[in-house]
Design a protein around this motif. Structure first.
Motif, PDB file in Angstrom:
ATOM      1  N   THR A 148      -7.978 -13.152 -12.353  1.00  0.00           N
ATOM      2  CA  THR A 148      -9.579 -14.374 -12.998  1.00  0.00           C
ATOM      3  C   THR A 148     -10.835 -14.131 -12.467  1.00  0.00           C
ATOM      4  OG1 THR A 148      -7.389 -15.500 -14.146  1.00  0.00           O
ATOM      5  CG2 THR A 148      -9.123 -15.951 -14.029  1.00  0.00           C
ATOM      6  N   PRO A 200     -12.296 -23.550 -21.416  1.00  0.00           N
ATOM      7  CA  PRO A 200     -10.988 -22.048 -22.239  1.00  0.00           C
ATOM      8  C   PRO A 200     -10.368 -22.761 -23.357  1.00  0.00           C
ATOM      9  CG  PRO A 200     -10.730 -22.891 -19.957  1.00  0.00           C
ATOM     10  CD  PRO A 200     -11.481 -24.546 -19.624  1.00  0.00           C
ATOM     11  N   GLN A 201     -10.756 -22.264 -23.962  1.00  0.00           N
ATOM     12  CA  GLN A 201      -9.850 -22.308 -25.320  1.00  0.00           C
ATOM     13  C   GLN A 201      -8.416 -22.796 -25.279  1.00  0.00           C
ATOM     14  OE1 GLN A 201     -10.792 -19.086 -27.702  1.00  0.00           O
ATOM     15  NE2 GLN A 201     -12.741 -19.668 -29.150  1.00  0.00           N
ATOM     16  N   LEU A 235      -5.753 -23.670 -15.501  1.00  0.00           N
ATOM     17  CA  LEU A 235      -7.175 -22.893 -15.967  1.00  0.00           C
ATOM     18  C   LEU A 235      -7.930 -24.120 -16.370  1.00  0.00           C
ATOM     19  CD1 LEU A 235      -7.217 -19.759 -17.192  1.00  0.00           C
ATOM     20  CD2 LEU A 235      -6.456 -21.143 -19.390  1.00  0.00           C
ATOM     21  N   LEU A 236      -8.102 -24.753 -16.680  1.00  0.00           N
ATOM     22  CA  LEU A 236      -9.248 -25.999 -17.082  1.00  0.00           C
ATOM     23  C   LEU A 236      -9.664 -26.372 -15.491  1.00  0.00           C
ATOM     24  CD1 LEU A 236     -10.666 -27.653 -19.031  1.00  0.00           C
ATOM     25  CD2 LEU A 236      -8.925 -29.369 -18.688  1.00  0.00           C
ATOM     26  N   SER A 265      -5.334 -16.529 -17.512  1.00  0.00           N
ATOM     27  CA  SER A 265      -5.035 -16.693 -19.002  1.00  0.00           C
ATOM     28  C   SER A 265      -3.814 -15.992 -20.245  1.00  0.00           C
ATOM     29  CB  SER A 265      -5.955 -16.276 -19.799  1.00  0.00           C
ATOM     30  OG  SER A 265      -6.913 -14.943 -19.535  1.00  0.00           O
ATOM     31  N   ALA A 319      -1.835 -24.154 -18.138  1.00  0.00           N
ATOM     32  CA  ALA A 319      -3.458 -24.644 -19.669  1.00  0.00           C
ATOM     33  C   ALA A 319      -3.916 -25.843 -18.685  1.00  0.00           C
ATOM     34  CB  ALA A 319      -2.989 -25.223 -20.923  1.00  0.00           C
ATOM     35  N   SER A 363      -6.339 -23.862 -23.689  1.00  0.00           N
ATOM     36  CA  SER A 363      -6.361 -25.221 -23.040  1.00  0.00           C
ATOM     37  C   SER A 363      -6.651 -26.575 -23.770  1.00  0.00           C
ATOM     38  CB  SER A 363      -6.688 -25.706 -21.319  1.00  0.00           C
ATOM     39  OG  SER A 363      -6.895 -24.580 -19.926  1.00  0.00           O
ATOM     40  N   ALA A 401     -11.585 -23.620 -14.459  1.00  0.00           N
ATOM     41  CA  ALA A 401     -12.995 -23.539 -14.922  1.00  0.00           C
ATOM     42  C   ALA A 401     -14.328 -24.564 -14.314  1.00  0.00           C
ATOM     43  CB  ALA A 401     -12.969 -22.773 -16.276  1.00  0.00           C
ATOM     44  N   SER A 445     -11.404 -17.353 -19.529  1.00  0.00           N
ATOM     45  CA  SER A 445     -10.088 -18.056 -20.316  1.00  0.00           C
ATOM     46  C   SER A 445      -9.677 -16.984 -21.488  1.00  0.00           C
ATOM     47  CB  SER A 445     -10.475 -19.346 -21.175  1.00  0.00           C
ATOM     48  OG  SER A 445     -11.735 -19.109 -21.790  1.00  0.00           O
TER      49      SER A 445
END
Length: 575
Positions: free
Chosen positions: A61, A401-402, A257-258, A232, A254, A404, A261, A215
């Motif tokens: 990622t 990120p969408q 991932l957030l 993602s 999630a 999350s 980011a 993401s």
């Protein structure tokens, strides 16, 4: 009325961030009473930490996100330095709209069909006499290089579009003239003078590109590695587990991932500060040559960049490849062209295409029109009361990120009884369309001369009459283009449609992603080509309407000037 619309914007486009964040934090601690999880704990965190291949997914990622962002920024700067205020810049500027109109999914499908081991690029090499057996493939390679390159090529036009207003603000021509008088060569002036002013103003677009690279799910499913996948895609797989009691693990993913980011955005900001503000010696070291030497160096040793044609050539190849595959009946490798053609696959999918196109266009029009009303209301509210939505608040849906945010919003919808899938999907599209439309209209609204409104009000027009009769004709070309941007953003939404629609609402984008990994390339090409054509159609209509509006306004002004009554204030007007 304008107060109500401003509050409605806060309710629909800002407040969802609260349940979006709380909806991933609470389930992450295994507290979901609806699923029988009523005892909080950290078992989901332990399960994620012990997941095999998690570190590799994170590294993939970061590699694809930072690599694509760095290359897109570098390519953008090199194209600007090579073509800005040059004769070829007009052609580049005109090519940005069709480049941006192509959705990421359609581009990814065409990229895969072009650079796969049996794709058209390898067919060309085979026909040239090269043996491509065992060559490196850019589709689903274990290092994510193909995903990195596709994202970099696709995001470069977006960076160029965002750079136009930035370079106009910093007045590049004047800076270059001053730098030339001080002995700087053209290359040095761009590097030491223009770059330190351009890069900070491009912070938001760079953040958006980086966050999207971290993401992205749909493009990674098509081009990215699968064993292990990017983080993602891994979180998306956890989310799609049929066992609902495993949702806490997806919530932890999630959050992870957030967190990645946010750390990545902070790292980019630190690199910008370190290179431009802390280590400034390279900026203030002065020119390396005298004025005469700089001129001679520029003329004799000009550095040649391959040019913007590199980024135009790939989409120009991708679209014909999709068209060939959609009509190919038999296409053996390594034949350069199909041996037999057929429209059977278009006819076979015609009924599904009509339904999916109707769903896609309906969602796009509703969400874009609502976003347009709210964006205009917020801009008018700012002009009237000098208070507006903070820029960082508007940018949150673009830089976070969408996956999350949507995970938390979906968990929140579970508390609402009933099945309101169309409402939730439309709301989610509005949530992501609004920032793009607001930013598209922000520049024209700032450049509008407020004295026109003041003159209209002094002549007896009220607020709505002034907006409709004075400001609307001037802003209408920008409104058409902003509406096309909003529609294209809505048409490209994959995760919002899948997650909040619970798989019950299908669009061209969702079907294109689902079929991209299928065995029949002809069907995938049909959906990919249609998904790429829809935004292009709306952009074409918007450009036509924008030019027609401008021409109609000019003709109307001329007609009014010729038909003006000769009597002013009851007295004859004498020339």
């Amino acid at each position: 009325m304008i107060h109500l619309l401003f509050l409605l914007t806060l309710l629909l486009c800002v407040l969802p961030l609260i349940p979006g964040l709380l909806g991933i934090v609470i389930p992450a601690f295994s507290w979901l009473p609806q699923l029988g999880l009523s005892e909080p704990g950290v078992s989901a965190f332990v399960a994620v930490a012990q997941w095999p291949g998690l570190n590799e997914s994170i590294l993939l990622t970061l590699l694809s996100a930072f690599g694509s962002t760095s290359l897109a920024t570098l390519f953008c700067f090199l194209v600007l330095r090579r073509y800005w205020n040059k004769p070829g810049w007009q052609r580049i500027e005109h090519s940005l709209s069709p480049m941006l109109a192509m959705p990421h999914v359609a581009f990814a499908i065409g990229f895969a069909f072009t650079f796969a081991p049996t794709g058209w690029f390898f067919r060309v090499l085979e026909n040239l006499g090269l043996n491509t057996s065992g060559w490196f493939s850019l589709t689903q390679d274990q290092f994510g290089i193909g995903l990195l390159m596709a994202l970099a090529i696709k995001e470069t036009p977006f960076m160029l579009l965002m750079s136009i207003s930035v370079l106009q603000q910093i007045k590049v021509t004047r800076l270059q003239a001053i730098a030339s008088g001080l002995g700087y060569s053209e290359k040095e002036s761009w590097l030491k003078i223009i770059l330190p002013q351009w890069l900070p103003k491009m912070r938001l677009p760079i953040f958006a590109v980086l966050a999207y690279g971290i993401s992205v799910v749909d493009v990674a499913l098509i081009l990215g590695p699968s064993r292990p996948p990017t983080l993602s895609v891994l979180v998306w797989q956890w989310f799609n587990e049929p066992e609902l009691t495993l949702l806490p693990r997806a919530a932890v993913g999630a959050i992870l991932l957030l967190t990645i980011a946010l750390l990545a955005l902070g790292f980019i900001r630190f690199v910008e500060w370190f290179s431009l503000s802390y280590c400034r010696q390279w900026q203030i070291s002065g020119p390396k040559f005298t004025s005469a030497e700089a001129s001679l160096h520029t003329n004799n040793k000009r550095w040649h960049f391959p040019g913007y044609a590199t980024f135009v050539a790939v989409p120009l190849i991708v679209l014909p490849v999709l068209g060939l595959w959609s009509f190919a009946h038999r296409w053996r490798f390594p034949d350069l062209l199909p041996s037999r053609y057929s429209s059977r696959f278009w006819q076979q999918e015609s009924y599904s295409l009509i339904e999916l196109t109707t769903n896609s266009v309906t969602l796009a029009l509703i969400s874009s029109l609502l976003a347009l009303i709210l964006a205009v209301a917020c801009l008018e509210y700012r002009q009237k009361y000098q208070r507006s939505l903070p820029g960082w608040l508007i940018a949150i849906p673009m830089v976070l990120p969408q996956l999350s945010i949507l995970f938390g919003i979906q968990i929140s919808t579970y508390f609402v009884p009933g099945q309101w899938y169309w409402l939730w999907v439309t709301w989610s599209h509005l949530f992501f369309v609004f920032p793009y439309m607001y930013l598209s209209l922000d520049g024209p609204w700032r450049s509008y001369d407020i004295r026109l409104d003041q003159s209209a009000r002094s002549l007896g027009l009220n607020g709505w009459q002034t907006l409709w009769r004075v400001k609307r004709p001037i802003m209408l070309p920008s409104v058409w283009l902003a509406l096309a941007v909003g529609i294209s953003v809505s048409l490209a939404q994959y995760l919002p449609t899948q997650m909040l629609g619970a798989g019950r609402i299908s669009t061209v984008t969702t079907e294109a992603v689902a079929l991209a990994s299928g065995q029949d390339r002809r069907v995938s090409a049909v959906y990919g080509l249609l998904q790429g054509m829809l935004p292009f159609i709306f952009f074409t209509l918007a450009l036509t309407a924008s030019r027609y509006s401008s021409r109609f306004n000019r003709q109307e002004k001329q007609q009014r000037r010729h038909n003006t009554d000769d009597v002013i204030c009851g007295k004859p007007h004498l020339n």
